[in-house]
Design a protein around this motif. Structure first.
Motif, PDB file in Angstrom:
ATOM      1  N   ILE A  83       0.837  -1.204   0.000  1.00 37.77           N
ATOM      2  CA  ILE A  83       0.000   0.000   0.000  1.00 37.77           C
ATOM      3  C   ILE A  83       0.874   1.256   0.000  1.00 37.77           C
ATOM      4  O   ILE A  83       0.606   2.227  -0.723  1.00 37.77           O
ATOM      5  N   LYS A  84       1.929   1.217   0.797  1.00 38.45           N
ATOM      6  CA  LYS A  84       2.786   2.401   0.925  1.00 38.45           C
ATOM      7  C   LYS A  84       3.403   2.792  -0.396  1.00 38.45           C
ATOM      8  O   LYS A  84       3.490   3.988  -0.732  1.00 38.45           O
ATOM      9  N   ASP A  85       3.847   1.813  -1.202  1.00 34.94           N
ATOM     10  CA  ASP A  85       4.481   2.160  -2.468  1.00 34.94           C
ATOM     11  C   ASP A  85       3.515   2.873  -3.404  1.00 34.94           C
ATOM     12  O   ASP A  85       3.897   3.801  -4.122  1.00 34.94           O
ATOM     13  N   ILE A  86       2.264   2.455  -3.412  1.00 35.64           N
ATOM     14  CA  ILE A  86       1.265   3.134  -4.238  1.00 35.64           C
ATOM     15  C   ILE A  86       1.026   4.546  -3.710  1.00 35.64           C
ATOM     16  O   ILE A  86       0.986   5.519  -4.476  1.00 35.64           O
ATOM     17  N   GLU A  87       0.881   4.668  -2.411  1.00 36.52           N
ATOM     18  CA  GLU A  87       0.598   5.975  -1.823  1.00 36.52           C
ATOM     19  C   GLU A  87       1.774   6.935  -2.003  1.00 36.52           C
ATOM     20  O   GLU A  87       1.567   8.134  -2.269  1.00 36.52           O
ATOM     21  N   LEU A  88       2.995   6.449  -1.886  1.00 35.72           N
ATOM     22  CA  LEU A  88       4.162   7.305  -2.121  1.00 35.72           C
ATOM     23  C   LEU A  88       4.193   7.791  -3.563  1.00 35.72           C
ATOM     24  O   LEU A  88       4.464   8.966  -3.836  1.00 35.72           O
TER      25      LEU A  88
END
Length: 610
Positions: free
Chosen positions: A328-333
């Protein structure tokens, strides 16, 4: 039994969000493990004895999180685990699933070979019927062969010992979730959902294990607020029962990056008495993709694709995400930096990453991990092409067809081979993968091969890779597209890689790669730089110089009315490759507001495409 999610199980989430049953069991965790350096384990009896160490599945033995951390070459590795099949699965068949095992896998259960599979990026399943029953123990033994020699799809895994340039630490053996589920005798094998925005419908194909007389297949599509669409069909008339869900206007809500709406979907198999014998939960979306001259339209609108190259590596877990939050974090970043999608580069990502892209409205180009097939042998990254690529790629298409976030396919990447008057294996494999993709999925555009060797005249998309670092030179390089003379990758001696451009939608699918690491730049400034890092072109001398170069390169492509998108290299640093927007540990390198501002101005094609 339903899955008991505990912190003791790495990656405990259901690995297949679009086909979920209640009765399943996650087998991640501690397994027996042994390195088989000479690939002689079968002769030495490793199928029948305990192994000499342990490993934390699903992390590859090269990774820190596996508990092994062995980064030298391993011709073969072995796994062993005893699992008790839940007694309340009585009367059901047991399926054993592997998300991905790199590269050639053989599986035995209770001494019986139950599966063989080739390919390090795609899932496979063993039916344990007749081998083990619910309530009994299953001794699972897995051998994974991952030779450094021969023809193999490796993606970015180095074929020499050290990480170098854009080649990274290898992944051997199990690297995605292992799990079991209970299914009835007549069960749903998978779903294939095709949206048709033009007539407001979604077609659901439901291959089942047996077309038993009197059985029916039904589907219920719901919008979460009480709206429902239902359909059913007899299961005994066609090998693949097909349902048509016609969505009324009041329930129609197309999926888009602004509104990534997902319908809930239930699919059931009912017997002749009307009782449910199999039930799966899923989700679906409706959206369209169309090509209009040089414009790629989503739901009829020109959407400039601000993509980032995502390699999908993490420092301590390599190709496997350390946990769900990391996906999730990679998409949000990426979205925080102003990108609206990614080119999933040289690996097949975990399906849960695709699920999060679906729900967050993040565009994806799916890709196979072939790099860099050229027909030149196995030296370095120049792998030989092999027909098994086609079989593996078809497994990718079957697994990922249903994800609305995927808006295009890229079977091959940078197939470095000049055109000449004799056909090669590469020509055969490129043609086969392109045609297989078009047959398996006529709903999405296909690039025959990204960058360098375009060998299929009818490729839907034409692209090039350019790491020109000077924005003005980059502008001159790209301005020929207006006259249908775009920049095309060629060898330095002028030999052609590609068939001529034929007016397709065009984008620069790799650019930028700006080399920047603050501490190394300071060392370089005082003459003490001892780094071995790498990036494209001359490293910028300051963070401010980075912003200027990044803005200038993006502007060239955003301001070109014939360009439908771009893909910037890359989301994060990866090992020695220091050209990410974020560091390898996902810490911040730049002012994201400035990065975002450079990208989010309106693109010329979006104005032209209205």
């Amino acid at each position: 039994m339903s899955q008991n999610v505990t912190s003791a199980i790495p990656k405990p989430e259901h690995p297949r969000p679009q086909l979920v049953r209640d009765k399943w069991m996650n087998l991640n965790g501690t397994w027996g493990f042994e390195i088989d350096a000479g690939d002689s384990g079968l002769e030495r009896g490793l199928t029948t004895r305990e192994l000499n160490s342990g490993i934390r599945v699903p992390f590859a033995p090269e990774s820190v999180l596996s508990g092994i951390g062995h980064v030298d070459f391993m011709e073969a590795v072995w796994y062993r685990r005893t699992v008790t099949i839940p007694a309340d699965w009585a009367g059901q068949n047991v399926l054993l699933h592997f998300g991905a095992v790199d590269h050639d896998a053989t599986v035995w259960v209770n001494g019986v070979e139950v599966a063989r599979h080739r390919g390090g990026f795609t899932p496979f399943t063993a039916d344990l019927g007749g081998v083990v029953e619910p309530g009994a123990d299953a001794v699972i033994v897995v051998r994974a062969r991952d030779s450094r020699h021969g023809m193999q799809a490796r993606g970015k895994q180095a074929t020499w010992y050290n990480n170098t340039h854009c080649q990274y630490t290898r992944t051997t053996g199990i690297w995605q979730t292992v799990w079991m589920e209970a299914v009835p005798e007549v069960y749903i094998k998978h779903l294939r959902m095709t949206p048709n925005l033009a007539d407001s419908s979604i077609t659901v194909e439901v291959p089942i294990s047996q077309n038993r007389t009197g059985h029916t297949v039904s589907a219920i599509l719901s919008d979460g607020s009480g709206g429902r669409v239902e359909a059913s069909i007899k299961a005994d008339l066609d090998l693949t029962p097909t349902l048509h869900l016609n969505i009324p206007a009041e329930l129609l809500r197309p999926w888009s990056i602004e509104d990534p709406f997902l319908y809930d979907l239930e699919v059931n198999v009912l017997d002749d008495a009307g009782d449910v014998v199999d039930h799966v939960d899923s989700y679906a979306a409706i959206r369209s993709i169309a090509l209009d001259g040089k414009v790629v339209r989503i739901n009829g609108e020109a959407v400039f694709q601000r993509l980032v190259l995502d390699q999908g590596y993490w420092p301590d877990s390599l190709m496997t995400s350390p946990d769900e939050a990391a996906l999730i974090k990679d998409i949000e970043l990426s979205m925080a930096a102003g990108f609206n999608g990614a080119r999933l580069h040289q690996k097949v990502f975990e399906e849960r990453f695709l699920y999060h892209a679906d729900r967050l409205g993040y565009l994806l180009w799916g890709e196979f991990g072939d790099w860099g097939v050229s027909g030149a042998g196995t030296v370095g990254h120049n792998q030989q092409p092999t027909p098994s690529f086609v079989a593996q790629w078809l497994e990718v298409l079957r697994r990922d067809y249903n994800h609305p976030a995927i808006i295009g396919w890229c079977p091959l990447n940078e197939t470095h081979q000049v055109l000449h008057d004799r056909l090669t294996v590469l020509d055969d494999v490129t043609q086969a993968m392109f045609l297989a993709t078009k047959l398996a999925d006529p709903t999405r555009p296909v690039i025959d091969a990204s960058g360098y060797s375009h060998r299929i005249r009818e490729t839907d998309i034409y692209d090039a890779h350019s790491y020109q670092q000077d924005p003005e030179r980059f502008r001159i390089e790209q301005e020929g597209l207006a006259e249908n003379k775009p920049y095309i990758n060629r060898k330095e001696d002028g030999q052609e890689y590609s068939v001529p451009y034929a007016g397709q939608p065009y984008f620069v699918s790799e650019f930028g790669g700006i080399w920047w690491n603050e501490s190394e730049a300071k060392q370089a400034a005082d003459g003490t730089d001892l780094s071995t890092s790498w990036g494209y072109g001359q490293r910028v001398g300051s963070e401010e110089e980075f912003y200027g170069r990044f803005d200038g390169l993006c502007s060239v492509l955003l301001e070109n009315p014939d360009m439908f998108g771009y893909c910037y290299t890359q989301l994060t640093d990866v090992f020695q490759e220091k050209n990410g927007i974020f560091a390898f540990d996902r810490s911040t390198k730049f002012d994201l507001a400035r990065i975002r501002a450079s990208q989010t101005r309106q693109a010329a094609v979006e104005t032209r495409g209205k």
